[in-house]
Write an enzyme that holds these catalytic residues in place. Structure first.
Site, mmCIF file in Angstrom:
data_model
loop_
_atom_site.group_PDB
_atom_site.id
_atom_site.type_symbol
_atom_site.label_atom_id
_atom_site.label_comp_id
_atom_site.label_asym_id
_atom_site.label_seq_id
_atom_site.Cartn_x
_atom_site.Cartn_y
_atom_site.Cartn_z
ATOM 1 N N PHE A 5 0.777 -1.040 0.232
ATOM 2 C CA PHE A 5 0.022 0.195 -0.066
ATOM 3 C C PHE A 5 0.813 1.080 -0.095
ATOM 4 O O PHE A 5 1.514 1.506 1.114
ATOM 5 C CB PHE A 5 -0.847 -0.170 1.201
ATOM 6 C CG PHE A 5 -1.880 0.886 1.290
ATOM 7 C CD1 PHE A 5 -2.970 0.943 0.321
ATOM 8 C CD2 PHE A 5 -2.000 1.845 2.575
ATOM 9 C CE1 PHE A 5 -4.033 1.756 0.469
ATOM 10 C CE2 PHE A 5 -3.155 2.908 2.508
ATOM 11 C CZ PHE A 5 -3.920 2.789 1.348
ATOM 12 N N ALA A 6 0.837 1.963 -1.048
ATOM 13 C CA ALA A 6 1.944 2.868 -1.133
ATOM 14 C C ALA A 6 1.373 4.341 -0.396
ATOM 15 O O ALA A 6 0.269 4.438 0.010
ATOM 16 C CB ALA A 6 1.822 3.406 -2.788
ATOM 17 N N THR A 7 2.429 5.137 -0.218
ATOM 18 C CA THR A 7 2.177 6.245 0.534
ATOM 19 C C THR A 7 1.335 7.257 0.075
ATOM 20 O O THR A 7 0.335 7.600 0.704
ATOM 21 C CB THR A 7 3.587 7.031 0.769
ATOM 22 O OG1 THR A 7 4.439 6.182 1.606
ATOM 23 C CG2 THR A 7 3.434 8.372 1.738
ATOM 24 N N PHE A 9 -1.173 6.570 -2.096
ATOM 25 C CA PHE A 9 -2.557 5.740 -1.881
ATOM 26 C C PHE A 9 -3.154 6.126 -0.293
ATOM 27 O O PHE A 9 -4.045 6.410 -0.157
ATOM 28 C CB PHE A 9 -2.502 4.393 -2.273
ATOM 29 C CG PHE A 9 -2.556 4.136 -3.664
ATOM 30 C CD1 PHE A 9 -3.602 4.672 -4.539
ATOM 31 C CD2 PHE A 9 -1.321 3.517 -4.091
ATOM 32 C CE1 PHE A 9 -3.326 4.461 -5.758
ATOM 33 C CE2 PHE A 9 -1.380 3.395 -5.512
ATOM 34 C CZ PHE A 9 -2.137 3.796 -6.538
ATOM 35 N N MET A 10 -2.162 5.964 0.681
ATOM 36 C CA MET A 10 -2.586 6.206 2.187
ATOM 37 C C MET A 10 -2.897 7.803 2.111
ATOM 38 O O MET A 10 -4.243 7.901 2.903
ATOM 39 C CB MET A 10 -1.414 5.940 2.903
ATOM 40 C CG MET A 10 -1.779 6.257 4.350
ATOM 41 S SD MET A 10 -0.431 5.728 5.488
ATOM 42 C CE MET A 10 0.495 7.139 5.469
ATOM 43 N N VAL A 11 -2.174 8.741 1.614
ATOM 44 C CA VAL A 11 -2.909 10.165 1.735
ATOM 45 C C VAL A 11 -4.068 10.376 0.974
ATOM 46 O O VAL A 11 -4.985 10.848 1.452
ATOM 47 C CB VAL A 11 -1.537 10.914 1.333
ATOM 48 C CG1 VAL A 11 -2.139 12.438 1.016
ATOM 49 C CG2 VAL A 11 -0.397 10.774 1.999
ATOM 50 N N GLY A 12 -4.315 9.625 -0.254
ATOM 51 C CA GLY A 12 -5.415 9.944 -0.947
ATOM 52 C C GLY A 12 -6.736 9.046 -0.167
ATOM 53 O O GLY A 12 -7.659 9.678 0.348
ATOM 54 N N GLU A 15 -7.591 11.609 2.832
ATOM 55 C CA GLU A 15 -8.406 12.849 2.233
ATOM 56 C C GLU A 15 -9.800 12.267 2.202
ATOM 57 O O GLU A 15 -10.510 13.002 2.382
ATOM 58 C CB GLU A 15 -7.728 13.247 0.984
ATOM 59 C CG GLU A 15 -6.493 14.388 1.032
ATOM 60 C CD GLU A 15 -6.275 15.053 -0.117
ATOM 61 O OE1 GLU A 15 -6.790 16.024 0.026
ATOM 62 O OE2 GLU A 15 -5.654 14.523 -1.110
ATOM 63 N N GLY A 34 -8.193 19.955 0.008
ATOM 64 C CA GLY A 34 -6.772 19.634 0.874
ATOM 65 C C GLY A 34 -5.914 20.794 0.500
ATOM 66 O O GLY A 34 -5.720 21.316 -0.486
ATOM 67 N N HIS A 41 4.605 7.601 7.171
ATOM 68 C CA HIS A 41 4.187 6.259 6.746
ATOM 69 C C HIS A 41 5.411 5.368 7.333
ATOM 70 O O HIS A 41 6.294 5.204 7.032
ATOM 71 C CB HIS A 41 4.196 6.006 5.335
ATOM 72 C CG HIS A 41 3.408 4.809 4.870
ATOM 73 N ND1 HIS A 41 3.277 4.711 3.217
ATOM 74 C CD2 HIS A 41 2.692 3.962 5.440
ATOM 75 C CE1 HIS A 41 2.504 3.521 3.353
ATOM 76 N NE2 HIS A 41 2.241 3.072 4.603
ATOM 77 N N ARG A 85 -7.672 20.945 5.684
ATOM 78 C CA ARG A 85 -8.580 21.173 4.318
ATOM 79 C C ARG A 85 -9.350 22.462 4.734
ATOM 80 O O ARG A 85 -9.245 23.128 5.890
ATOM 81 C CB ARG A 85 -9.746 20.065 4.503
ATOM 82 C CG ARG A 85 -9.261 18.786 4.343
ATOM 83 C CD ARG A 85 -10.205 17.752 3.957
ATOM 84 N NE ARG A 85 -10.619 17.643 2.670
ATOM 85 C CZ ARG A 85 -10.275 17.512 1.657
ATOM 86 N NH1 ARG A 85 -8.891 16.887 1.596
ATOM 87 N NH2 ARG A 85 -10.783 17.702 0.521
#
Length: 109
Positions: A5-7, A9-12, A15, A34, A41, A85
């Site tokens: 699980f890429a960084t 994707f984690m940020v998305g 959000e 945002g 991570h 945000r």
């Protein structure tokens, strides 16, 4: 790229969780965008594991919203930090975006 699980994707995902948490509290003309991400991570999650995002609104300053955020997989914490945000008026925001791009007219919702 390793199968994790890429960084990004984690940020998305963080959000998206914040957007969904705010949805019941916004007017029909309001959206959020945002403005800042400060997240570490700290552990890899192999593809196929379930990831959960926990978001807590910890500060409101006018239209600025600050969330304490964390993500976990089935084995524990994988990331944490803060996400900010801003509440926007969708029509006015899109008018500025279109003007910046040199376009005119209505924007899709």
């Amino acid at each position: 790229m390793p199968p994790v699980f890429a960084t990004a994707f984690m940020v998305g995902f963080i959000e998206w969780a914040c957007i969904e948490a705010l949805r019941p509290f916004l007017g029909s003309h309001e959206r959020t965008v945002g403005t800042h991400v400060d997240v570490s991570h700290v552990a890899a999650t192999p593809v196929g594991m379930t990831v959960t995002a926990d978001v807590e609104l910890v500060a409101v300053e006018g239209r600025k919203l600050r969330f304490k955020v964390s993500c976990s997989d089935e084995n524990g914490l994988i990331g944490e930090g803060f996400h900010e945000r801003a509440i926007i008026d969708h029509e006015r925001f899109m008018a500025r975006v279109l003007a910046k791009s040199g376009q005119t007219g209505s924007s899709p919702q």
